[in-house]
Design a protein around this motif. Sequence first.
Motif, PDB file in Angstrom:
ATOM      1  N   ALA A 113       0.810  -1.219   0.000  1.00  0.00           N
ATOM      2  CA  ALA A 113       0.000   0.000   0.000  1.00  0.00           C
ATOM      3  C   ALA A 113       0.847   1.275   0.000  1.00  0.00           C
ATOM      4  CB  ALA A 113      -0.950  -0.008   1.191  1.00  0.00           C
ATOM      5  N   GLN A 114       1.989   1.250   0.666  1.00  0.00           N
ATOM      6  CA  GLN A 114       2.814   2.460   0.748  1.00  0.00           C
ATOM      7  C   GLN A 114       3.399   2.870  -0.605  1.00  0.00           C
ATOM      8  OE1 GLN A 114       3.592  -0.371   2.526  1.00  0.00           O
ATOM      9  NE2 GLN A 114       5.787  -0.778   2.426  1.00  0.00           N
ATOM     10  N   ASP A 115       3.359   1.998  -1.605  1.00  0.00           N
ATOM     11  CA  ASP A 115       3.890   2.331  -2.925  1.00  0.00           C
ATOM     12  C   ASP A 115       2.853   2.960  -3.858  1.00  0.00           C
ATOM     13  OD1 ASP A 115       6.503   1.484  -2.391  1.00  0.00           O
ATOM     14  OD2 ASP A 115       5.971  -0.600  -2.831  1.00  0.00           O
ATOM     15  N   TYR A 116       1.610   3.055  -3.404  1.00  0.00           N
ATOM     16  CA  TYR A 116       0.564   3.610  -4.266  1.00  0.00           C
ATOM     17  C   TYR A 116       0.869   5.052  -4.673  1.00  0.00           C
ATOM     18  CZ  TYR A 116      -3.835   5.302  -6.080  1.00  0.00           C
ATOM     19  OH  TYR A 116      -4.791   5.876  -6.884  1.00  0.00           O
ATOM     20  N   ASP A 117       1.294   5.880  -3.726  1.00  0.00           N
ATOM     21  CA  ASP A 117       1.584   7.276  -4.067  1.00  0.00           C
ATOM     22  C   ASP A 117       2.704   7.384  -5.097  1.00  0.00           C
ATOM     23  OD1 ASP A 117      -0.434   8.373  -2.540  1.00  0.00           O
ATOM     24  OD2 ASP A 117       0.849   8.630  -0.769  1.00  0.00           O
ATOM     25  N   THR A 118       3.634   6.448  -5.069  1.00  0.00           N
ATOM     26  CA  THR A 118       4.715   6.448  -6.062  1.00  0.00           C
ATOM     27  C   THR A 118       4.168   6.194  -7.454  1.00  0.00           C
ATOM     28  OG1 THR A 118       6.322   5.675  -4.435  1.00  0.00           O
ATOM     29  CG2 THR A 118       6.881   5.347  -6.760  1.00  0.00           C
ATOM     30  N   ILE A 119       3.343   5.167  -7.615  1.00  0.00           N
ATOM     31  CA  ILE A 119       2.828   4.921  -8.967  1.00  0.00           C
ATOM     32  C   ILE A 119       1.863   6.026  -9.387  1.00  0.00           C
ATOM     33  CG2 ILE A 119       3.212   2.423  -8.846  1.00  0.00           C
ATOM     34  CD1 ILE A 119       0.079   2.135  -8.780  1.00  0.00           C
ATOM     35  N   ARG A 120       1.121   6.553  -8.432  1.00  0.00           N
ATOM     36  CA  ARG A 120       0.178   7.637  -8.748  1.00  0.00           C
ATOM     37  C   ARG A 120       0.897   8.860  -9.301  1.00  0.00           C
ATOM     38  NH1 ARG A 120      -1.436  11.085  -5.171  1.00  0.00           N
ATOM     39  NH2 ARG A 120      -3.075  12.476  -5.763  1.00  0.00           N
ATOM     40  N   SER A 121       2.072   9.156  -8.775  1.00  0.00           N
ATOM     41  CA  SER A 121       2.802  10.332  -9.254  1.00  0.00           C
ATOM     42  C   SER A 121       3.689  10.036 -10.459  1.00  0.00           C
ATOM     43  CB  SER A 121       3.638  10.936  -8.128  1.00  0.00           C
ATOM     44  OG  SER A 121       4.665  10.057  -7.730  1.00  0.00           O
ATOM     45  N   LYS A 122       4.185   8.825 -10.571  1.00  0.00           N
ATOM     46  CA  LYS A 122       5.162   8.503 -11.623  1.00  0.00           C
ATOM     47  C   LYS A 122       4.555   7.919 -12.895  1.00  0.00           C
ATOM     48  CE  LYS A 122       8.865   9.365  -9.093  1.00  0.00           C
ATOM     49  NZ  LYS A 122       9.808  10.417  -9.389  1.00  0.00           N
ATOM     50  N   VAL A 123       3.488   7.136 -12.769  1.00  0.00           N
ATOM     51  CA  VAL A 123       2.916   6.465 -13.936  1.00  0.00           C
ATOM     52  C   VAL A 123       1.805   7.357 -14.497  1.00  0.00           C
ATOM     53  CG1 VAL A 123       1.959   4.325 -14.856  1.00  0.00           C
ATOM     54  CG2 VAL A 123       3.507   4.244 -12.889  1.00  0.00           C
ATOM     55  N   THR A 124       2.230   8.302 -15.298  1.00  0.00           N
ATOM     56  CA  THR A 124       1.331   9.319 -15.843  1.00  0.00           C
ATOM     57  C   THR A 124       0.765   8.891 -17.190  1.00  0.00           C
ATOM     58  OG1 THR A 124       3.104  10.456 -17.011  1.00  0.00           O
ATOM     59  CG2 THR A 124       2.694  11.129 -14.708  1.00  0.00           C
ATOM     60  N   VAL A 125      -0.265   9.597 -17.614  1.00  0.00           N
ATOM     61  CA  VAL A 125      -0.840   9.366 -18.944  1.00  0.00           C
ATOM     62  C   VAL A 125       0.220   9.575 -20.016  1.00  0.00           C
ATOM     63  CG1 VAL A 125      -2.484  10.299 -20.633  1.00  0.00           C
ATOM     64  CG2 VAL A 125      -3.216   9.857 -18.285  1.00  0.00           C
ATOM     65  N   ASP A 126       1.013  10.635 -19.889  1.00  0.00           N
ATOM     66  CA  ASP A 126       2.054  10.914 -20.892  1.00  0.00           C
ATOM     67  C   ASP A 126       3.085   9.795 -20.967  1.00  0.00           C
ATOM     68  OD1 ASP A 126       0.900  13.330 -21.611  1.00  0.00           O
ATOM     69  OD2 ASP A 126       2.148  14.495 -20.226  1.00  0.00           O
ATOM     70  N   LEU A 127       3.505   9.278 -19.822  1.00  0.00           N
ATOM     71  CA  LEU A 127       4.483   8.193 -19.799  1.00  0.00           C
ATOM     72  C   LEU A 127       3.926   6.943 -20.474  1.00  0.00           C
ATOM     73  CD1 LEU A 127       7.271   7.214 -18.798  1.00  0.00           C
ATOM     74  CD2 LEU A 127       6.121   6.494 -16.688  1.00  0.00           C
ATOM     75  N   VAL A 128       2.690   6.601 -20.147  1.00  0.00           N
ATOM     76  CA  VAL A 128       2.057   5.422 -20.745  1.00  0.00           C
ATOM     77  C   VAL A 128       1.844   5.629 -22.239  1.00  0.00           C
ATOM     78  CG1 VAL A 128      -0.023   3.984 -20.717  1.00  0.00           C
ATOM     79  CG2 VAL A 128       1.023   4.705 -18.557  1.00  0.00           C
ATOM     80  N   GLN A 129       1.435   6.816 -22.636  1.00  0.00           N
ATOM     81  CA  GLN A 129       1.248   7.118 -24.065  1.00  0.00           C
ATOM     82  C   GLN A 129       2.542   6.901 -24.837  1.00  0.00           C
ATOM     83  OE1 GLN A 129      -1.629   8.435 -25.834  1.00  0.00           O
ATOM     84  NE2 GLN A 129      -0.359   7.996 -27.601  1.00  0.00           N
ATOM     85  N   ARG A 130       3.646   7.373 -24.293  1.00  0.00           N
ATOM     86  CA  ARG A 130       4.948   7.187 -24.961  1.00  0.00           C
ATOM     87  C   ARG A 130       5.330   5.705 -25.023  1.00  0.00           C
ATOM     88  NH1 ARG A 130       6.329  11.691 -21.817  1.00  0.00           N
ATOM     89  NH2 ARG A 130       7.558  10.394 -20.404  1.00  0.00           N
ATOM     90  N   GLN A 131       5.054   4.966 -23.963  1.00  0.00           N
ATOM     91  CA  GLN A 131       5.414   3.547 -23.914  1.00  0.00           C
ATOM     92  C   GLN A 131       4.672   2.731 -24.980  1.00  0.00           C
ATOM     93  OE1 GLN A 131       7.806   2.152 -22.400  1.00  0.00           O
ATOM     94  NE2 GLN A 131       7.308   0.156 -21.577  1.00  0.00           N
ATOM     95  N   PHE A 132       3.450   3.149 -25.305  1.00  0.00           N
ATOM     96  CA  PHE A 132       2.622   2.376 -26.228  1.00  0.00           C
ATOM     97  C   PHE A 132       2.416   3.048 -27.586  1.00  0.00           C
ATOM     98  CE2 PHE A 132       1.696   0.660 -22.078  1.00  0.00           C
ATOM     99  CZ  PHE A 132       1.671  -0.710 -22.319  1.00  0.00           C
ATOM    100  N   ALA A 133       3.069   4.154 -27.820  1.00  0.00           N
ATOM    101  CA  ALA A 133       2.908   4.865 -29.099  1.00  0.00           C
ATOM    102  C   ALA A 133       3.329   4.004 -30.283  1.00  0.00           C
ATOM    103  CB  ALA A 133       3.696   6.175 -29.083  1.00  0.00           C
ATOM    104  N   HIS A 134       4.356   3.199 -30.116  1.00  0.00           N
ATOM    105  CA  HIS A 134       4.861   2.399 -31.239  1.00  0.00           C
ATOM    106  C   HIS A 134       3.885   1.329 -31.704  1.00  0.00           C
ATOM    107  CE1 HIS A 134       5.886  -0.367 -27.979  1.00  0.00           C
ATOM    108  NE2 HIS A 134       6.046  -1.300 -28.903  1.00  0.00           N
ATOM    109  N   ILE A 135       2.876   1.024 -30.895  1.00  0.00           N
ATOM    110  CA  ILE A 135       1.871   0.059 -31.353  1.00  0.00           C
ATOM    111  C   ILE A 135       0.560   0.753 -31.714  1.00  0.00           C
ATOM    112  CG2 ILE A 135       2.869  -1.930 -30.164  1.00  0.00           C
ATOM    113  CD1 ILE A 135       0.576  -1.600 -28.098  1.00  0.00           C
ATOM    114  N   GLY A 136       0.588   2.069 -31.803  1.00  0.00           N
ATOM    115  CA  GLY A 136      -0.567   2.803 -32.310  1.00  0.00           C
ATOM    116  C   GLY A 136      -1.465   3.472 -31.300  1.00  0.00           C
TER     117      GLY A 136
END
Length: 99
Positions: A27-50
């Motif tokens: 549970a203590q790691d939730y704030d980390t993913i909430r702040s680090k795993v952003t829409v922009d980061l995910v968009q960049r990670q999956f842009a190459h597949i469309g």
Amino acid sequence: MKLREIAHSRAGDKGNLSTISVIVYKAQDYDTIRSKVTVDLVQRQFAHIGATSVERYELPQLGALNFVLHNTLNGGVMRSLAIDTHGKSLSGLMLELEI
């Protein structure tokens, strides 16, 4: 660190959408993913597949984030000739994110 060090993932697909949930082990790691795993980061990670757009939903009671990725499945599982770009396979790619 890689996201997989503090979280696991579940994924699915429907039509040309892929949904990927990222769930922390502790549970203590939730704030980390909430702040680090952003829409922009995910968009960049999956842009190459469309991926043309990404929506993020927060589920703090579950220690999870849910992402909806649009246009990632080459028209959908039944239309796609790709073997490994279906929703469940994409959760591994999500966990490779550097955070």
